[in-house]
Design an enzyme around this catalytic site. Structure first.
Site, mmCIF file in Angstrom:
data_model
loop_
_atom_site.group_PDB
_atom_site.id
_atom_site.type_symbol
_atom_site.label_atom_id
_atom_site.label_comp_id
_atom_site.label_asym_id
_atom_site.label_seq_id
_atom_site.Cartn_x
_atom_site.Cartn_y
_atom_site.Cartn_z
ATOM 1 N N ASP A 82 0.702 -1.279 0.209
ATOM 2 C CA ASP A 82 0.156 -0.465 -0.665
ATOM 3 C C ASP A 82 1.146 1.619 -0.459
ATOM 4 O O ASP A 82 1.831 1.611 0.648
ATOM 5 C CB ASP A 82 -0.711 -0.307 1.198
ATOM 6 C CG ASP A 82 -1.856 1.044 0.949
ATOM 7 O OD1 ASP A 82 -2.363 1.579 0.293
ATOM 8 O OD2 ASP A 82 -2.520 1.473 2.149
ATOM 9 N N HIS A 178 -7.437 10.241 5.126
ATOM 10 C CA HIS A 178 -6.980 9.170 5.283
ATOM 11 C C HIS A 178 -6.870 10.017 7.367
ATOM 12 O O HIS A 178 -6.685 10.865 6.824
ATOM 13 C CB HIS A 178 -5.289 8.670 5.254
ATOM 14 C CG HIS A 178 -4.875 8.098 3.922
ATOM 15 N ND1 HIS A 178 -4.568 9.077 2.614
ATOM 16 C CD2 HIS A 178 -5.333 7.018 3.231
ATOM 17 C CE1 HIS A 178 -4.461 8.250 1.747
ATOM 18 N NE2 HIS A 178 -5.336 6.953 2.012
ATOM 19 N N GLY A 179 -7.039 8.814 8.102
ATOM 20 C CA GLY A 179 -6.888 8.959 9.526
ATOM 21 C C GLY A 179 -8.651 9.456 9.310
ATOM 22 O O GLY A 179 -9.677 9.027 9.501
ATOM 23 N N ASN A 230 -10.463 0.713 1.294
ATOM 24 C CA ASN A 230 -9.119 0.191 1.866
ATOM 25 C C ASN A 230 -9.266 0.947 3.179
ATOM 26 O O ASN A 230 -10.139 2.190 3.507
ATOM 27 C CB ASN A 230 -7.808 2.043 1.615
ATOM 28 C CG ASN A 230 -6.810 1.221 0.160
ATOM 29 O OD1 ASN A 230 -7.334 0.007 -0.710
ATOM 30 N ND2 ASN A 230 -5.661 1.474 0.408
ATOM 31 N N THR A 233 -7.724 2.370 9.857
ATOM 32 C CA THR A 233 -8.513 3.220 10.864
ATOM 33 C C THR A 233 -9.427 2.022 12.057
ATOM 34 O O THR A 233 -9.251 2.143 12.691
ATOM 35 C CB THR A 233 -8.540 4.851 11.218
ATOM 36 O OG1 THR A 233 -7.076 5.480 10.136
ATOM 37 C CG2 THR A 233 -8.481 5.566 12.132
#
Length: 294
Positions: A82, A178-179, A230, A233
């Site tokens: 990734d 992301h996150g 994906n 988290t």
């Protein structure tokens, strides 16, 4: 069985369902994902990023682990690097046996991203490994990148990119990041852009930053052509909560029991996610290739 990610995503593209790609750094995570997929008759993608691989989930341990687990089940499993950015790391993963690599040149100028992606595709395809690339840029939720339209993927530019590189699937920027998102905020996805991307490219599309995106957003994104989602988290949060809950119930609990609780919770979450994105009961895995069915 361990197989190319391309084999998995070609079928999900044809039949409009999603496949979970879970970041894994240890045996509990990998086993939870693969066993959940087996029980749900679903393909699954195990992936690990360069930083995760360097800090904890070393490829020398993760590759044989995932390969062994994949050989125990009747569903197709892919192993993906990734967000690879370093040529040597990507080449090493291809040589190790990863069945897909992602080259992330999304922060580069368009032509540089394209040229480097093309080189990676040539190298990987010679080894029977498929390739994911990213165009547009899926940034960080903490920086509000999900609201920066300048980072979103341009369909016509994407068409040129795909045709010139020969990439097998494309990660697109349509409003995720992301996150963790700021508390109380759910990203607003550009579904019109996604539909146009799917129509223009007619290929498997990838959604990065799946965590915290919300059930309705995920389901609609899949219905419009997202084939790989994906997730990192949210899975880590589930595992952490399970371990803390066990400690609260029994402060003297041993470490092994905590690991068992974390794995059980992750497995249940993966099963829930598989059903959310429609990959349950989607396979007929032969000796060589993966063939999904309605």
């Amino acid at each position: 069985m361990l197989t190319s990610m391309k084999n998995i995503l070609e079928d999900s593209h044809k039949h409009y369902y999603g496949v979970m790609a879970m970041n894994c750094v240890n045996i509990e995570m990998a086993r939870a994902a693969i066993m959940a997929a087996s029980e749900e008759n679903s393909p699954i993608i195990i992936q690990i990023g360069p930083k995760q691989m360097k800090l904890h989930g070393h490829k020398e341990e993760m590759y044989p682990l995932v390969k062994d687990l994949a050989e125990r089940v009747h569903v197709p499993v892919a192993l993906n690097l990734d967000h690879g950015t370093d040529y040597d790391v990507i080449a090493d993963c291809i040589n190790t046996g990863f069945t897909n690599v992602m080259f992330d040149g999304s922060s580069l100028p368009f032509e540089e991203n394209l040229q480097k992606t093309e080189i990676i595709c040539q190298l990987a395809h010679m080894a029977g490994c498929s390739v994911e690339a990213e165009l547009g840029h899926v940034g960080m939720a903490v920086d509000d990148d999900d609201e920066n339209f300048d980072l979103f993927t341009n369909p016509e530019q994407a068409k040129d990119f795909v045709e010139r590189t020969g990439v097998d699937c494309l990660a697109v920027a349509i409003g995720t990041a992301h996150g963790d998102y700021p508390k109380g905020r759910v990203p607003k996805l550009d579904f019109e852009r996604l539909a146009l991307l799917k129509k223009t490219l007619d290929m498997p599309l990838v959604l990065h930053g799946g965590s915290g995106t919300g059930e309705e957003n995920i389901k609609k994104a899949v219905s419009l052509g997202i084939n790989k989602i994906n997730v990192a988290t949210d899975v880590c949060t589930v595992a952490k909560k399970a371990m803390l809950d066990e400690v609260e119930k029994n402060p003297k609990i041993d470490y092994v029991s905590m690991c068992i609780a974390a794995e059980k919770s992750m497995k249940e979450y993966v099963k829930y996610y598989i059903n959310l994105i429609g990959s349950n009961n989607r396979f007929n895995f032969g000796d060589v290739e993966y063939h999904g069915h309605e």
